[in-house]
Design a protein around this motif. Structure first.
Motif: not given
Length: 621
Positions: A296, A293-294, A264, A268-275
């Motif tokens: 930037t 929360s991600p 993470y 890795r894409d910030a969307s991975a934090w949605a896991d």
């Protein structure tokens, strides 16, 4: 006072579920069952988002004044993780068991991949490595061209259509070719990176004369001063996005020999934090709350730009209702991760002076035992690198150490968790805990492999950039005294600006790297004295052969790790390079030893510009 009657039907089951929550707490010590519970809202209905439940568990050292229990957050927690406690509630469905297959994020090997293998520097790097006996996997966008250029005998034997997109073709015992377009991330497949240990990125957006060029790019190799240039590619697609695509594929599919696997953050894409979902003491009647929360741009002075993207674990921890912990946890990995090639988990975090826990589970169960490491954070808001070795992790069940506990099964890692708790282990209090707001910024979570004893790390990614990348837009810059690429940066689609963005993708990859910034590249023979510098101030020229030798040397040198530097020869533009110099076995270690690591680098103010000699042959900066 008489207790209010419990509702009937499914709502009664939900209340019973809440009453047993203390027995299924995932973190913190067990508490006594609650003595009283009352539901606000229409009897017999599921509470809406604003509904709360009053719950008091009595005893303990929590706040004596009971607080309303946010039952809606409790239900949301269960819904996020797709779990239900093992209660005889037939109307609640349980999730199917996770698969028993494993997900291996990386693989070890002994192949060096060269990206941009048909370019002026790339093809020379391929040859240098082959001369050393290294197995090379050459990646090029134009497969037939690569085959004809790098292996003409094999081209006649195999035919021009031997390289299908994504197919690795062995043309000799030491040379493999693969065709892919780095601007298209879908074309970078796991098979390409199998057994790859190091990656050289020598790709670049194609620049050509507006009036055209010969099949061997003769006009281009004379230098930008001798033609009106235009870009064939968009530099943003190749020099930035393409470089970033290669880096992401490398760390995801196996390049870098298991040195680091970002899970993470990082590349890795910030969307991975949605896991990650909140798992607070609401599961045992508490009222603490948190979220991950991600973000930037979180300030990090060590980063090339001064900022890094991060996941921010923040909220408020309360000891009311016998609570006192808050956490975020991943959903179960399906299939579980195989981290058996690694030694532990590395975190890069910026905290608030509190002590947190990293928890790893090798079981799929909702309340399975976990393996913990505590780590302290800086009260001054400084970034901290945490290396949590698997062998040192403590086997724990609800904050109680398991006597004679086993070691973590790294072949099947099902979930990760970050926790802030008032308890340490075995009833001891966390010495750096305080109730109230908290914040932990997490720039990266990565599996790491420690270098064997006595073995120093070497660069795993080498990026061929360009001198001049920091100069566009620099205050006080006299463009008339700058090389052509600096003057024409905007006209050429931000060619240097996107090279700099590519550098940032490499520097934030989480693996050891080296970034080489050649000055004006020439077709002259190698052997001139080489000069290195940092700060993007120098100008001059250097042979492509010398740059290839330097790259090959950097791949073997621990002194080159995490360095960014410019390089030129000691020759003036009008000077002719010596011929017939034996450059075999050159040792570049003294040059690398004189360089500062990027994390320690302080940029100097711009130096006096050097005027290039008339008639200079340039082809880049």
């Amino acid at each position: 006072a008489a207790r209010p009657p419990l509702p009937r039907g499914p709502m009664r089951a939900v209340v019973a579920l809440a009453a047993l929550a203390g027995a299924v707490a995932l973190v913190g010590r067990p508490v006594a069952p609650p003595r009283a519970a009352a539901v606000r809202g229409p009897a017999g209905t599921i509470p809406n988002a604003d509904a709360t439940m009053t719950l008091f568990a009595g005893g303990g050292d929590g706040d004596k004044k009971r607080q309303r229990w946010p039952v809606s957050r409790f239900v949301s927690t269960l819904r996020f993780f797709g779990k239900t406690p093992r209660l005889p509630l037939p109307f609640l469905k349980r999730r199917k068991p996770v698969a028993t297959a494993v997900n291996r994020p990386m693989s070890a090997g002994s192949v060096v991949m060269v990206v941009g293998a048909t370019g002026g520097v790339g093809k020379r790097v391929v040859q240098r490595l082959l001369d050393e006996g290294t197995t090379v996997r050459a990646l090029a966008r134009n497969g037939p061209k690569a085959l004809a250029m790098l292996a003409p005998d094999a081209a006649r034997r195999l035919g021009s259509d031997a390289l299908g997109s994504g197919r690795v073709v062995e043309v000799s015992s030491e040379l493999q070719l693969v065709q892919a377009d780095i601007a298209d991330p879908a074309s970078l497949t796991p098979e390409m990176f199998q057994d790859v240990e190091q990656v050289v990125i020598a790709s670049a957006a194609i620049v050509q004369p507006r009036e055209g060029d010969g099949p061997n790019r003769e006009k281009y190799y004379q230098g930008l001063k001798f033609f009106e240039p235009e870009t064939v590619d968009r530099p943003a697609d190749v020099d930035f996005e393409g470089t970033r695509n290669v880096v992401k594929a490398a760390v995801r599919f196996g390049a870098t020999a298991g040195v680091s696997a970002p899970l993470y953050g990082g590349v890795r894409d910030a969307s991975a934090w949605a896991d990650w979902g909140s798992l607070d003491d609401v599961v045992m009647g508490g009222v603490s709350k948190s979220a991950l929360s991600p973000a930037t741009a979180v300030e990090d002075p060590a980063a090339p730009t001064g900022f890094v993207p991060a996941g921010v674990f923040a909220g408020e921890v309360s000891t009311s209702n016998n609570g006192g912990f808050t956490s975020v946890r991943t959903r179960n990995f399906e299939p579980p991760l195989d981290l058996s090639d690694f030694d532990g988990i590395r975190l890069r975090v910026r905290g608030d002076g509190k002590r947190y826990k990293l928890m790893v589970r090798d079981g799929a169960g909702w309340d399975s035992e976990c393996f913990c490491t505590s780590f302290d954070t800086s009260a001054a808001g400084e970034w901290t690198d945490v290396h949590a070795r698997f062998d040192d992790m403590r086997p724990v069940k609800r904050a109680m150490t398991i006597p004679g506990g086993r070691l973590l099964d790294t072949r099947r890692v099902y979930s990760l968790q970050m926790t802030l708790s008032k308890f340490e282990y075995d009833g001891d209090l966390n010495p750096a805990f305080s109730a109230g707001p908290f914040e932990l910024a997490i720039a990266e979570v990565a599996a790491f492999r420690a270098a064997p004893a006595g073995e120093a790390a070497v660069p795993r990614i080498a990026y061929v950039s360009s001198a001049g990348v920091e100069r566009p837009g620099r205050p006080g810059l006299d463009l008339e005294k700058e090389p052509p690429a600096v003057r024409m940066n905007d006209m050429l689609g931000g060619i240097l600006t996107n090279k700099l963005r590519g550098e940032d993708a490499v520097r934030t990859s989480g693996v050891p790297y080296v970034v080489v910034r050649p000055c004006a590249l020439t077709e002259e023979p190698p052997g001139a004295e080489i000069i290195v510098a940092q700060g993007d101030e120098i100008k001059g020229k250097i042979s492509r052969d010398d740059v290839a030798d330097l790259i090959a040397g950097a791949l073997r040198s621990p002194s080159a790790v995490n360095r960014t530097f410019e390089v030129k020869s000691n020759l003036a533009f009008a000077d002719k390079a010596p011929e017939g110099v034996d450059v075999r076995g050159r040792d570049f270690t003294p040059l690398f030893d004189a360089l500062a690591e990027d994390s320690d680098l302080v940029r100097a103010p711009p130096a006096e510009a050097e005027a290039p000699a008339k008639g200079a042959s340039t082809s880049s900066a």
